[in-house]
Enzyme design. Structure first.
Site, short mmCIF file in Angstrom:
data_model
loop_
_atom_site.label_atom_id
_atom_site.label_comp_id
_atom_site.label_asym_id
_atom_site.label_seq_id
_atom_site.Cartn_x
_atom_site.Cartn_y
_atom_site.Cartn_z
CD GLU A 164 0.27 5.50 -8.63
OE1 GLU A 164 0.09 4.30 -8.37
OE2 GLU A 164 -0.63 6.27 -9.00
CG HIS A 201 -7.03 3.42 -15.02
ND1 HIS A 201 -6.50 3.15 -16.26
CD2 HIS A 201 -7.08 2.22 -14.37
CE1 HIS A 201 -6.23 1.85 -16.35
NE2 HIS A 201 -6.58 1.26 -15.22
NE ARG A 209 2.91 0.94 -9.68
CZ ARG A 209 3.17 -0.13 -8.93
NH1 ARG A 209 4.25 -0.18 -8.18
NH2 ARG A 209 2.34 -1.16 -8.92
CE LYS A 234 1.79 -2.63 -12.79
NZ LYS A 234 0.55 -3.00 -12.17
CG HIS A 263 -10.56 -2.11 -14.13
ND1 HIS A 263 -10.64 -0.88 -13.51
CD2 HIS A 263 -9.29 -2.21 -14.63
CE1 HIS A 263 -9.47 -0.27 -13.62
NE2 HIS A 263 -8.64 -1.05 -14.29
CE LYS A 270 -0.06 1.23 -7.18
NZ LYS A 270 -1.05 2.04 -7.90
NE ARG A 329 6.10 -6.87 13.89
CZ ARG A 329 5.90 -7.81 14.80
NH1 ARG A 329 6.30 -9.05 14.57
NH2 ARG A 329 5.30 -7.54 15.92
CG ASN A 348 -3.34 5.61 -12.51
OD1 ASN A 348 -3.60 4.42 -12.34
ND2 ASN A 348 -2.67 6.32 -11.64
CG HIS A 401 -11.01 4.54 -11.32
ND1 HIS A 401 -9.78 5.04 -10.98
CD2 HIS A 401 -10.83 3.21 -11.53
CE1 HIS A 401 -8.88 4.06 -10.97
NE2 HIS A 401 -9.50 2.93 -11.31
#
Ligand SMILES: NC(=O)c1ccc[n+]([C@@H]2O[C@H](COP(=O)([O-])OP(=O)(O)OC[C@H]3O[C@@H](n4cnc5c(N)ncnc54)[C@H](O)[C@@H]3O)[C@@H](O)[C@H]2O)c1
Ligand SMILES: [Zn+2]
Length: 360
Positions: free
Chosen positions: A240, A251, A244, A230, A268, A146, A124, A248, A255
């Site tokens: 987010e 992005h 946040r 950041k 990327h 993240k 945990r 992106n 993506h």
């Protein structure tokens, strides 16, 4: 700018942690991390990174009197999956790792995301530290907590927010990074200037050649400012729910490019570079302005050797791919747009007509 060592803080109340940035820090990890463990450290890395950078890290942890175990995972995005996660957890049990044991991720974003997620769920939650060794990991994935693995149906779908106790960025590790990976990381650095800091963007324009040459002082400054930006955004919006999402920028288009080309064909950062150009042009289009900022972005990206044009795709294909992006909410097309250099904001309900002329 020439100060070789600096420490920033990611401010998240009781989960706040330091980011140490400098040259030669692998050899100081033992001292920097001794407080963070009850005596044992499990390093997660891969053979590529370990070959170059494990020895000094290990020697330093050893000198601090820590018990060390090493788990090597296979190299590549394809291995950021449940099977490898399960193997890491098995090894942790075999090592009798406890909640006071420190997990240490030595590698790029793949190792960091995978090891971070293992740390989030082992008993945990156990403490972990990031020692990022790609530029992308140093300025982006190691900061902000993240963690994730990929699901066969979608990238980064299964994960947790789990903050590290410390991030140690040794800029010397970038010396062994392949050129394409390095340039790809510069896309995220340029992104920070574009969304948050016009002065930093201008500094990048001035020092583009030094950055491409991996000049240590320029690099330390670029990593420092990127991490500060950041860290500030994460501190304001850890989960987010708003700000946040500005990270992106470029992005949604990026993506789509990655998905169209097949993951791995475009790195990327390369896809994000071309995506930022589209996003900046869209911003100008929506404001009825000439794309001056977009042209500055094109010229800087070109100087550092990043692509500025997407692959050919029909509008229908773009829309299909962008609709699949998990950041698209309730079918309304949301984009991060620029209101001038250094000022990003989220723009909902972008009309399809604006996209049509952009992507035609
Ligand atoms: N958690 C986040 O907030 C976040 C943010 C952005 C990206 N990511 C994730 O990061 C991953 C991409 O990370 P990446 O670009 O670092 O890729 P990566 O981890 O695959 O590293 C790229 C390649 O460089 C090698 N490498 C790493 N360091 C090296 C070094 N110093 N010298 C020589 N080779 C080295 C790696 O073994 C790998 O082959 C993706 O899975 C992405 O989803 C996460
Ligand atoms: Zn990115």
């Amino acid at each position: 700018m020439n100060d070789p060592r600096r420490t920033l803080t990611v401010s998240l109340a009781e989960r706040s942690y330091p980011i140490h940035i400098g040259s030669g820090l692998l050899s100081e990890a033992g001292g920097l991390l001794a407080q963070a463990t009850k005596g044992a450290v499990v390093i997660v890395s891969n053979a590529t990174v370990a070959m170059h950078h494990l020895a000094p890290l290990r020697a330093s942890l050893d000198a601090a009197g820590l018990r060390i175990e090493v788990i090597l995972v296979p190299d590549g995005e394809a291995y950021k999956n449940f099977d490898v996660l399960s193997d890491v957890l098995t090894r942790l049990i075999e090592f009798k790792a406890e909640r006071g044991t420190l997990l240490l991720a030595l590698g790029g974003g793949v190792v960091g995301d995978l090891a971070g997620f293992a740390a989030a769920i082992y008993q945990r939650g156990m403490p972990y530290a990031q020692v990022p060794t790609t530029l992308l990991a140093q300025v982006d994935s190691s900061v902000g907590g993240k963690t994730a693995v990929n699901h066969p149906l979608a990238k980064n779908m299964i994960g947790a927010f789990w903050q590290p106790v410390s991030v140690i960025i040794d800029t010397d590790t970038l010396r062994t990074l392949p050129d394409r990976e390095y340039r790809s990381g510069l896309a995220e650095v340029i992104k920070y200037g574009a969304i948050r800091d016009a002065g930093f963007f201008a500094w990048l324009e001035e020092h583009a050649d030094g950055l491409v040459a991996r000049d240590p002082a320029a690099l330390a400054h670029a990593v420092d400012v990127s991490c500060r930006i950041k860290a500030a955004i994460v501190a304001a919006d850890e989960r987010e729910s708003g700000e946040r999402a500005l990270l992106n920028f470029g992005h949604t288009f990026g993506h789509a490019i990655e998905a169209e080309a097949g993951y791995g064909a475009w790195l990327h950062g390369e896809a994000v570079a071309a995506g930022m150009v589209l996003a900046a042009r869209l911003s100008a289009e929506l404001r009825g302005e000439t794309p001056v900022v977009a042209e500055r972005i094109v010229s800087l990206l070109t100087r550092v050797g990043l692509p500025v044009a997407p692959p050919k795709m029909t509008l229908a294909r773009w829309l299909e791919l962008m609709g699949r992006d998990k950041k698209v909410e309730r079918n309304a097309m949301r984009f991060v747009v620029l209101e001038g250099l250094g000022h990003a904001r989220l723009r909902a309900n972008v009309p399809e007509s604006a996209l049509r002329s952009l992507l035609a």
